[in-house]
Design an enzyme around this catalytic site. Sequence first.
Site, mmCIF file in Angstrom:
data_model
loop_
_atom_site.group_PDB
_atom_site.id
_atom_site.type_symbol
_atom_site.label_atom_id
_atom_site.label_comp_id
_atom_site.label_asym_id
_atom_site.label_seq_id
_atom_site.Cartn_x
_atom_site.Cartn_y
_atom_site.Cartn_z
ATOM 1 N N CYS A 95 6.679 -3.590 -1.150
ATOM 2 C CA CYS A 95 5.899 -4.115 -0.425
ATOM 3 C C CYS A 95 4.534 -4.716 -1.326
ATOM 4 O O CYS A 95 4.841 -5.731 -2.106
ATOM 5 C CB CYS A 95 5.250 -3.035 0.540
ATOM 6 N N ARG A 130 0.550 -9.207 11.671
ATOM 7 C CA ARG A 130 1.468 -8.528 10.512
ATOM 8 C C ARG A 130 2.660 -8.538 11.115
ATOM 9 O O ARG A 130 3.248 -8.362 12.210
ATOM 10 C CB ARG A 130 0.713 -7.096 10.286
ATOM 11 N N HIS A 194 9.404 0.371 3.492
ATOM 12 C CA HIS A 194 8.794 1.862 3.584
ATOM 13 C C HIS A 194 9.742 2.730 4.158
ATOM 14 O O HIS A 194 10.870 2.314 4.491
ATOM 15 C CB HIS A 194 7.553 1.979 4.133
HETATM 16 N N1 LIG Z 1 2.454 -2.083 3.022
HETATM 17 C C1 LIG Z 1 1.929 -2.684 2.094
HETATM 18 O O1 LIG Z 1 2.146 -2.566 0.686
HETATM 19 C C2 LIG Z 1 1.138 -3.862 2.328
HETATM 20 C C3 LIG Z 1 0.979 -5.031 1.440
HETATM 21 C C4 LIG Z 1 -0.217 -6.064 1.619
HETATM 22 N N2 LIG Z 1 -1.605 -5.461 1.779
HETATM 23 C C5 LIG Z 1 0.265 -6.593 2.921
HETATM 24 O O2 LIG Z 1 -0.403 -6.449 3.907
HETATM 25 O O3 LIG Z 1 1.035 -7.532 2.953
#
Ligand SMILES: NC(=O)CC[C@H](N)C(=O)O
EC number: 6.3.5.13
Length: 240
Positions: A95, A130, A194
């Site tokens: 990520c 998101r 994740h």
């Molecule tokens: N879960 C994460 O590592 C998120 C990575 C980054 N902050 C995003 O929102 O894309």
Amino acid sequence: MAYQLRAAHLYGDLMNTYGDIGNLLAMRYYAKAVDATIDIDLISLDDAFDPDKYDFVLFGGGQDYEQTIVSKDLQTKKAPLTAYIQAGGPFLAICGGFQMLGHYYIGANGEKIAGIGALDHYTLSQDNNRFIGNITIKNAETGQTYYGFENHNGMTFLGAGERPLGEVEQGHGNNGKDGSEGVIYKNTFGSYFHGPILARNEALAKRILKIALQRKYPDGDWSPLDQLTEDLTKNVVIKP
Ligand SMILES: NC(=O)CC[C@H](N)C(=O)O
């Protein structure tokens, strides 16, 4: 133990969303089957990274705020990290860590967060959105299916010489557009998964572990890993 590997957990105190350190614990679990141990060093702000010292590197995910802090320090480690990757060092970047191995990430507030350009991808921001949810991909080389959970603002676009970790079967992946998820470049693996990805995907954990073992101990016998049939994860896919 007959074999000893040393892993660097890059910024593990700042970039460890959803317990990405579980990737190292899963590697340790499988390593035991071949009489190998994995020692872990936390390499964080102001620590030096020595590319010759490590057999595996984990760089986990993070919030945009932590990424801005890490971004500045990361520039001081750009040369040794790039050298490690170019030399074929096994690396797993998740990520935010995946984003920052590339050129840059535009954070949710529009701020440009510099990566190190060790890999040729870049990451744009979504407008008030998101990508969140369960995700399933298929790896082209092995035909294996990998399972995970994604939660990211960033939309990543791969560059020349980068191939995806998998093709999206369910979920969004790198950018929600081109069907790619993650990256493979030399022995560097990147992903938005994740879960953590190696705790949920035994085949991938063994694949990366074997690369690390083989690199340090070319004459080792890793067949006990293939005989280890216990499936820790028992992934099932529930369609929404
Ligand atoms: N879960 C994460 O590592 C998120 C990575 C980054 N902050 C995003 O929102 O894309």
